[in-house]
Design a protein around this motif. Structure first.
Motif, PDB file in Angstrom:
ATOM      1  N   ILE A 159       0.659  -0.978  -0.050  1.00 15.30           N
ATOM      2  CA  ILE A 159      -0.271   0.047  -0.335  1.00 15.30           C
ATOM      3  C   ILE A 159       0.876   1.406   0.043  1.00 15.30           C
ATOM      4  O   ILE A 159       1.264   2.200  -0.321  1.00 15.30           O
ATOM      5  CB  ILE A 159      -0.526  -0.308   1.460  1.00 15.30           C
ATOM      6  CG1 ILE A 159      -1.755  -1.317   1.635  1.00 15.30           C
ATOM      7  CG2 ILE A 159      -1.909   1.507   1.276  1.00 15.30           C
ATOM      8  CD1 ILE A 159      -2.981  -1.131   0.414  1.00 15.30           C
ATOM      9  N   ASP A 185      -8.504   1.510   4.227  1.00 17.46           N
ATOM     10  CA  ASP A 185      -8.083   0.927   3.986  1.00 17.46           C
ATOM     11  C   ASP A 185      -7.067   1.532   5.735  1.00 17.46           C
ATOM     12  O   ASP A 185      -7.064  -0.387   6.288  1.00 17.46           O
ATOM     13  CB  ASP A 185      -5.872   0.685   3.594  1.00 17.46           C
ATOM     14  CG  ASP A 185      -5.650  -0.654   3.405  1.00 17.46           C
ATOM     15  OD1 ASP A 185      -6.575  -1.096   2.663  1.00 17.46           O
ATOM     16  OD2 ASP A 185      -4.768  -1.206   4.712  1.00 17.46           O
ATOM     17  N   GLY A 240     -11.005   1.536  -0.078  1.00 15.13           N
ATOM     18  CA  GLY A 240      -9.730   1.300  -0.289  1.00 15.13           C
ATOM     19  C   GLY A 240      -8.964   1.375  -1.522  1.00 15.13           C
ATOM     20  O   GLY A 240      -9.614   1.014  -2.226  1.00 15.13           O
ATOM     21  N   TRP A 241      -7.000   0.095  -1.244  1.00 14.90           N
ATOM     22  CA  TRP A 241      -6.582  -0.318  -2.537  1.00 14.90           C
ATOM     23  C   TRP A 241      -7.054  -1.592  -2.764  1.00 14.90           C
ATOM     24  O   TRP A 241      -7.142  -1.758  -3.494  1.00 14.90           O
ATOM     25  CB  TRP A 241      -5.415  -0.117  -1.983  1.00 14.90           C
ATOM     26  CG  TRP A 241      -4.871   1.468  -1.697  1.00 14.90           C
ATOM     27  CD1 TRP A 241      -4.677   2.189  -0.168  1.00 14.90           C
ATOM     28  CD2 TRP A 241      -4.359   2.557  -2.315  1.00 14.90           C
ATOM     29  NE1 TRP A 241      -4.651   3.484  -0.273  1.00 14.90           N
ATOM     30  CE2 TRP A 241      -4.692   3.415  -1.788  1.00 14.90           C
ATOM     31  CE3 TRP A 241      -4.611   2.507  -3.891  1.00 14.90           C
ATOM     32  CZ2 TRP A 241      -3.930   4.882  -2.575  1.00 14.90           C
ATOM     33  CZ3 TRP A 241      -4.328   3.592  -4.826  1.00 14.90           C
ATOM     34  CH2 TRP A 241      -3.844   4.746  -3.953  1.00 14.90           C
ATOM     35  N   ARG A 242      -7.721  -2.416  -1.430  1.00 15.04           N
ATOM     36  CA  ARG A 242      -8.012  -3.688  -1.832  1.00 15.04           C
ATOM     37  C   ARG A 242      -9.491  -4.441  -2.321  1.00 15.04           C
ATOM     38  O   ARG A 242      -9.981  -4.289  -1.912  1.00 15.04           O
ATOM     39  CB  ARG A 242      -7.245  -4.627  -0.385  1.00 15.04           C
ATOM     40  CG  ARG A 242      -5.694  -3.837   0.126  1.00 15.04           C
ATOM     41  CD  ARG A 242      -5.846  -4.360   1.866  1.00 15.04           C
ATOM     42  NE  ARG A 242      -4.868  -4.009   2.595  1.00 15.04           N
ATOM     43  CZ  ARG A 242      -4.037  -3.937   3.512  1.00 15.04           C
ATOM     44  NH1 ARG A 242      -3.809  -5.623   3.714  1.00 15.04           N
ATOM     45  NH2 ARG A 242      -3.873  -3.096   4.300  1.00 15.04           N
TER      46      ARG A 242
END
Length: 243
Positions: A159, A185, A240-242
């Motif tokens: 990340i 995240d 988020g990022w995931r």
């Protein structure tokens, strides 16, 4: 630090008053065709260059100007156009000049150990000292710089790496969208992020090339999380990022 810039960083590994290093730094600027000395404020400049009156300061500034050396501080205007810089008793604020300017060489003379440590982590400078002739020369034993990557779990490190790459694409400025994804995240993987030391996160962001401002902000968010803060997530960025 800007990923596309090749900058030479030098640092004298002492703190506090260092008159020999200041004199050597001025000579170094003159030998390199001029440049700029930057301090936190005018008073720091006057004290460092031992100019006790306004008249003495003006005469000194005029004399240094003959060697192509200028004097600057935040209120006067940071030296974004200078190629060679002596950062005298500066803190992380000097990173703004390095990020936005045209710097090619920087010589750090730190005041506090915490500042020296940050410069070492951010820029991996060559350690130098002033010899008997007043010249800057590399010290015999150079530091072995070590990464903090192994102190951060792989998923979280991915990340941080991603955010550093995204920031690099915008002039090394992390955009609000990336910040919102990071907040998500933090909340979605709260326990994992709370296990990290914010100072380690700061160090990792710095060595990944983030600006001082962005590295501070990211590590501060981790610190807030550890202190019990709950981030309010913007609609559309909750994953988020995931995802």
């Amino acid at each position: 630090m800007k990923q596309d810039k090749q900058i030479e960083f030098l640092l004298v590994d002492t703190t506090g008053v260092n008159k020999p290093a200041i004199a050597a730094g001025l000579a170094w600027l003159a030998d390199n065709g001029g440049g700029c000395v930057v301090t936190p404020d005018r008073r720091s400049m006057e004290n460092s260059l031992e100019a006790e009156t306004d008249g003495e300061f003006k005469r000194l500034e005029s004399r240094l100007g003959g060697y192509g050396i200028t004097l600057s501080w935040k209120r006067r205007g940071l030296p974004y156009g200078a190629k060679n810089v002596v950062a005298l008793y500066m803190d992380k604020e000097i990173d703004e000049v390095i990020q936005r300017g045209n710097v090619e060489k920087v010589f750090f003379i730190p005041w506090m150990e915490s500042e020296a440590d940050w410069f070492k982590n951010a820029y991996r400078p060559t350690f130098v000292d002033a010899n008997d002739e007043g010249e800057l020369v590399p010290v015999e034993t150079q530091p072995a710089y070590e990464s903090v990557q192994d102190l951060i779990p792989e998923e979280q490190d991915k990340i941080l790496e991603l955010m550093a790459r995204m920031a690099a694409g915008y002039g090394n400025n992390l955009q609000w969208r990336e910040k919102e994804r990071f907040k998500a995240d933090l909340m979605n993987f709260r326990r994992a992020w709370m296990a990290l030391d914010p100072e380690v996160v700061l160090a990792r962001c710095t060595e990944l090339g983030m600006s001082a401002e962005d590295a501070d902000e990211v590590s501060s968010m981790v610190k807030q999380l550890k202190e019990g803060h709950k981030f309010r997530l913007k609609r559309g960025y909750e994953d988020g990022w995931r995802h």
